[in-house]
Write a protein that holds these residues in place. Sequence first.
Motif, PDB file in Angstrom:
ATOM      1  N   GLY A  40      -4.503  11.184  -8.009  1.00 43.70           N
ATOM      2  CA  GLY A  40      -5.895  11.118  -8.424  1.00 43.70           C
ATOM      3  C   GLY A  40      -6.792  11.938  -7.527  1.00 43.70           C
ATOM      4  O   GLY A  40      -7.943  12.228  -7.867  1.00 43.70           O
ATOM      5  N   LYS A  41      -6.253  12.304  -6.358  1.00 42.95           N
ATOM      6  CA  LYS A  41      -7.010  13.086  -5.391  1.00 42.95           C
ATOM      7  C   LYS A  41      -6.208  14.325  -5.000  1.00 42.95           C
ATOM      8  O   LYS A  41      -5.110  14.215  -4.454  1.00 42.95           O
ATOM      9  CB  LYS A  41      -7.304  12.261  -4.127  1.00 42.95           C
ATOM     10  N   VAL A  42      -6.744  15.501  -5.295  1.00 42.76           N
ATOM     11  CA  VAL A  42      -6.081  16.759  -4.979  1.00 42.76           C
ATOM     12  C   VAL A  42      -6.972  17.580  -4.055  1.00 42.76           C
ATOM     13  O   VAL A  42      -8.179  17.700  -4.289  1.00 42.76           O
ATOM     14  CB  VAL A  42      -5.779  17.581  -6.254  1.00 42.76           C
ATOM     15  N   ALA A  43      -6.374  18.134  -2.993  1.00 43.74           N
ATOM     16  CA  ALA A  43      -7.100  19.004  -2.073  1.00 43.74           C
ATOM     17  C   ALA A  43      -6.444  20.374  -2.043  1.00 43.74           C
ATOM     18  O   ALA A  43      -5.220  20.488  -2.176  1.00 43.74           O
ATOM     19  CB  ALA A  43      -7.116  18.405  -0.669  1.00 43.74           C
ATOM     20  N   PHE A  44      -7.253  21.408  -1.890  1.00 42.52           N
ATOM     21  CA  PHE A  44      -6.751  22.771  -1.759  1.00 42.52           C
ATOM     22  C   PHE A  44      -7.072  23.291  -0.365  1.00 42.52           C
ATOM     23  O   PHE A  44      -8.149  23.043   0.180  1.00 42.52           O
ATOM     24  CB  PHE A  44      -7.410  23.704  -2.786  1.00 42.52           C
TER      25      PHE A  44
END
Length: 343
Positions: free
Chosen positions: A209-213
């Motif tokens: 539910g939480k994506v970081a780049f």
Amino acid sequence: MNWLKMIEDLSFRKLIYGSKCPEKLNYDFNKNGELRHVDTNEPFIFNYSNSRNNNHERYEVLGHLITQYVYEILEQVCKLQKIYIPIDALDSEPKSFIFMSENVLRNCTTLVVLLQDRGVFRAGQWDQKATIHEGLQHGTQIPFITMALQCSWEVIVLNPNDNFLALKTDEKSSCVLTSSHVISKRHNSSPEEHMTYVWDHFISKSTAGKVAFIAHGYGGLVFINLLMQRTAEVMNKVYAVALVDSTHHTMHQTQGNCQVQEWIQRHCRKWISNNKLLDKAVGHSMKTDCPTVSTGTEKRGFAPSSSLQSIFKYLKNELKISTKAHVIRSPIATRSRRVMKKT
């Protein structure tokens, strides 16, 4: 995870001996992850002979071997899976690949995606030159991967520069490869196309539910392109973006989209090579861009590694804020509400 200690069993020298490389390519990585001459302990020297062509060929061979070595570390030490793309490719079709941890598509709550600059380097490296001259800790993504895994986050390592398959030519011919000598890899002919394909088939399908780049150089431009191509999906799924020496141009790429510009300002932070101390504000951020801070070094090859601790502090803080905001927005089932629903 002390990955430097764990790679001692992976021999870079074995790769050299098993390949067709110049006899005098007598180098290995030491216990600190630095490339050194086996006999003299000196750093790599480009000008080995009077022939520039020979020096360049030797450098290319070394770069290829380091790429294979990094792949081994990703699979054997970081325990990442090598996934070939496109997923519906025929056996005879040129394919690219990415690396990802085993739970990306299941039992995943937080996912970190690593997106490098444009160049000859492949998955797992921020910069090949930095890997050769500064060491694995500075030129590769391995420290970022191990730190993310230690946080119990899943990881996807992109491979945006693996776009073509070079055809074999007559070894006696000195001609330069042209477009007729390469085959484009389907859905991977450019960093932008590669990013969109991986988003559609892996990131968007992840349970996270939480994506970081974490994007370096041209990778920042590629991310903003993805944001414009998949605006609603990216805004809903990505909670933070760390941009290192990014070459994106918010005003030009967003085409005056105020909603996207506001999202960038709220969810992105940029680190740039600068002589100020790490995390010190740099310049005056425009409303259409994002907060900008220093990497703590003017050496571009050190930019990602110098910012490592700061980037993960940022990602952790943003994750807490995002999670807290989600809890506040979630409906609270009170006793009175349940009673009213039954009547």
